[in-house]
Design an enzyme around this catalytic site. Structure first.
Site, short mmCIF file in Angstrom:
data_model
loop_
_atom_site.label_atom_id
_atom_site.label_comp_id
_atom_site.label_asym_id
_atom_site.label_seq_id
_atom_site.Cartn_x
_atom_site.Cartn_y
_atom_site.Cartn_z
N ARG A 208 2.16 -8.21 0.89
CA ARG A 208 1.37 -7.52 1.92
C ARG A 208 1.94 -7.69 3.33
NH1 ARG A 208 -4.22 -6.50 3.65
NH2 ARG A 208 -4.78 -7.71 5.48
N HIS B 103 -3.83 3.06 5.46
CA HIS B 103 -3.81 1.94 4.51
C HIS B 103 -4.32 2.43 3.16
CE1 HIS B 103 -3.48 -1.59 7.41
NE2 HIS B 103 -3.68 -0.58 8.24
N ASN C 47 -1.64 -6.68 10.41
CA ASN C 47 -2.92 -6.14 10.90
C ASN C 47 -3.88 -7.24 11.35
OD1 ASN C 47 -4.14 -3.68 11.59
ND2 ASN C 47 -5.51 -3.78 9.80
N GLU D 23 -8.37 4.25 4.81
CA GLU D 23 -8.06 3.55 3.56
C GLU D 23 -8.06 4.61 2.47
OE1 GLU D 23 -7.66 0.27 2.94
OE2 GLU D 23 -8.30 -0.66 4.80
N TYR E 46 -15.17 -5.31 6.56
CA TYR E 46 -15.52 -6.69 6.88
C TYR E 46 -15.05 -6.98 8.31
CZ TYR E 46 -10.82 -6.83 4.68
OH TYR E 46 -9.53 -6.55 4.28
N GLU F 47 0.85 -1.19 0.00
CA GLU F 47 0.00 0.00 0.00
C GLU F 47 0.89 1.25 0.00
OE1 GLU F 47 -2.57 -0.91 3.37
OE2 GLU F 47 -3.17 -2.81 2.44
C1 BHK Z 1 -9.15 -2.39 9.26
C2 BHK Z 1 -9.11 -2.38 10.63
C3 BHK Z 1 -9.04 -3.55 11.34
C4 BHK Z 1 -9.01 -4.76 10.67
C5 BHK Z 1 -9.05 -4.77 9.28
C6 BHK Z 1 -9.11 -3.60 8.56
C7 BHK Z 1 -9.16 -3.59 7.09
C8 BHK Z 1 -7.80 -3.69 6.45
C9 BHK Z 1 -7.19 -5.05 6.70
O1 BHK Z 1 -6.24 -5.14 7.47
O2 BHK Z 1 -7.66 -6.03 6.12
C10 BHK Z 1 -7.92 -3.49 4.97
C11 BHK Z 1 -6.60 -3.41 4.31
O3 BHK Z 1 -5.56 -3.53 4.83
C12 BHK Z 1 -6.54 -3.08 2.91
O4 BHK Z 1 -5.91 -1.89 2.94
ZN ZN Z 2 -3.82 -2.41 4.56
#
Ligand code: BHK
Ligand code: ZN
Length: 461
Positions: free
Chosen positions: A278, A348, A295, A422, A400, A223
């Site tokens: 990622r 993100h 994350n 995001e 989600y 990202e």
């Molecule tokens: C945000 C906060 C907490 C958990 C998940 C998310 C969405 C984030 C992710 O970790 O899947 C979306 C992402 O990175 C794509 O940028």
């Molecule tokens: Zn992300």
């Protein structure tokens, strides 16, 4: 594709050893196979990018055989089932959601398909009757466009280009030295592969402990707009201190802690080997797959929902809570300063969303209405500049359900203003946001961050 075609297309399955930024390679299967080509690793690891060194009259071009990115919106359980089956058959690379388990009714699915699977994929999609669109016709063209700001140089830092890890590290040292009245640099830990993780502290030096806002960029390696934003933020904060009333007030009364690149190993890897990486780069015992989703690795409903215990998954939660050195470093720093840290912000891309807790449960947080209003205000001011539309809300319902995220962890630690941004776009370029969009993206995001910071400064607790 013949020798008379200026766009010489080739794919090479693996680089000779590792993947340097640029090197000479003999091209095997190509008609002009006796020639040398200059190859780079800008694309996905499964497809090296090569251009001919000769043929200067026509101009050589980076090129790979047409990979495409598809989007579909499954509108029924049957359709969801079909998408999962397709993923298994065609070995597609999911861009959104991050894991196949998160494919759900009525939410977009974006995925990359390699040249060899495109025909099969289209056949299957046509037969299924599912509605789909080709989001990116030619991924290679998109990768080229990503680096579309002309004044680029391989070693100089620029706010309107993407910078590699070394360039960012040198920039950090130099910027902090140049503005030592307002900034200091601290190494807060070391990554799995031994790279330093830094935090820049920005704020008027008062000799006293001030309330603070913590912001990290680059948790997810691919990202790229996220680290670009943290660099922009640092520049802009220093440049407008004393003239911009909000920045001046915030930096007079509070400190900012900024981690420009959280996942330093992953970020380096996206420059050298695989643009679409990622996760972290840690080795997982008992698996050939590497990396943990940084994350999904935090102590917030860890690995209970929207995360995978399979080390090969893009949303692998790790062997245990805070297994990743990068997560430990940041978590320890925040724990140490938790009495002072009043807001946690994590950047993100892509999707254009402003998310707040929770993501690990559908429960609403105690100050839901306050966060909802704050998010609405932030995205309104963001949109005022270029009209970029963001959605907002609790993570679980807005994007989600996903456990182990940093914003939920920070919230449960007691930091009641906790947001995941995001940034651009909504999928047209996805992670390959062109450099020409760095400036407008950072400008509009700056408005949102200033809005949140101003609110926090007025509502200290
Ligand atoms: C945000 C906060 C907490 C958990 C998940 C998310 C969405 C984030 C992710 O970790 O899947 C979306 C992402 O990175 C794509 O940028
Ligand atoms: Zn992300």
């Amino acid at each position: 594709m013949g020798a008379d075609h200026p766009h010489v297309c080739l794919t090479v399955s693996a680089p000779p050893r590792g993947c340097q930024a640029e090197y000479k390679a003999k091209i095997g299967s190509h008609p002009s196979s006796d020639r040398n080509a200059t190859c780079a690793c800008l694309a996905h690891s499964t497809a090296l990018v090569c251009k001919q060194t000769e043929d200067s009259r026509r101009g050589s071009r980076w090129s790979i055989v047409g990979e495409k990115v598809f989007r579909l919106k499954p509108t029924s359980d049957r359709a969801v089932w079909f998408v999962k089956r397709l993923a298994a058959i065609a070995k597609v690379d999911l861009w959104r959601p991050d894991s196949i388990d998160q494919v759900a009714v009525n939410s977009d699915v974006d995925f990359r398909v390699g040249a060899q699977d495109i025909k099969k994929t289209i056949d299957l999609l046509e037969k299924s009757g599912l509605e789909y669109e080709v989001l990116i016709e030619d991924l290679q063209a998109m990768i080229e466009q990503q680096l579309d700001n002309k004044e680029r140089s391989s070693t100089l830092h620029s706010y309107v280009n993407y910078n590699d890890m070394d360039t960012i590290n040198t920039w950090m040292t130099n910027t902090v030295a140049r503005h030592s009245n307002l900034m200091s640099l601290q190494k807060i830990g070391t990554s799995y592969e031994g790279r330093p993780i830094h935090v820049i502290k920005i704020g008027k030096k008062t000799g006293q402990t001030k309330p603070a806002i913590f912001m990290d960029c680059g948790i997810h390696a691919r990202e790229w707009i996220s680290p670009a934003f943290c660099q922009w933020f640092v520049k802009e904060a220093v440049a407008t201190y004393g003239s911009d009333p909000t920045i001046t007030k915030v930096l007079d009364t509070m400190d900012f802690f900024v981690v420009p690149v959280f996942n330093v190993d992953g970020y380096s890897y996206t420059w050298s080997n695989n643009r679409m990486w990622r996760k972290t780069r840690s080795k997982i015992s008992g698996s050939n797959c590497r990396g943990v989703d940084p994350n999904r690795n935090w102590d917030a409903g860890w690995c209970t929902i929207g995360a995978s215990s399979n080390p090969c998954s893009e949303t692998y939660c790790g062997p245990r809570i805070e297994s990743e050195k990068e997560v430990q470093a940041v978590a320890n720093f925040i724990r140490l300063h938790k009495e002072n840290i009043k807001a946690y912000l994590t950047m993100h891309s892509y999707s254009q969303m402003c998310l707040f807790p929770y993501s690990y449960t559908y429960d609403l947080v105690p100050n839901h209405n306050e966060l909802n209003n704050l998010a609405r205000g932030a995205i309104r001011t963001l949109a005022s500049l270029y009209g970029t539309q963001f959605t907002y809300g609790p993570g679980a319902t807005t994007i989600y359900p996903a456990a182990g995220g940093s914003d939920d962890w920070a919230y449960d630690l007691g930091i009641k203003y906790s947001f995941t941004f995001e940034l651009r776009d909504t999928g047209r370029h996805g992670f390959l946001l062109p450099e020409s969009q760095i400036k407008p993206t950072c400008e509009e995001t700056m408005l949102a961050i200033k809005y949140v910071a101003n609110y926090v400064a007025n509502n200290l607790y």
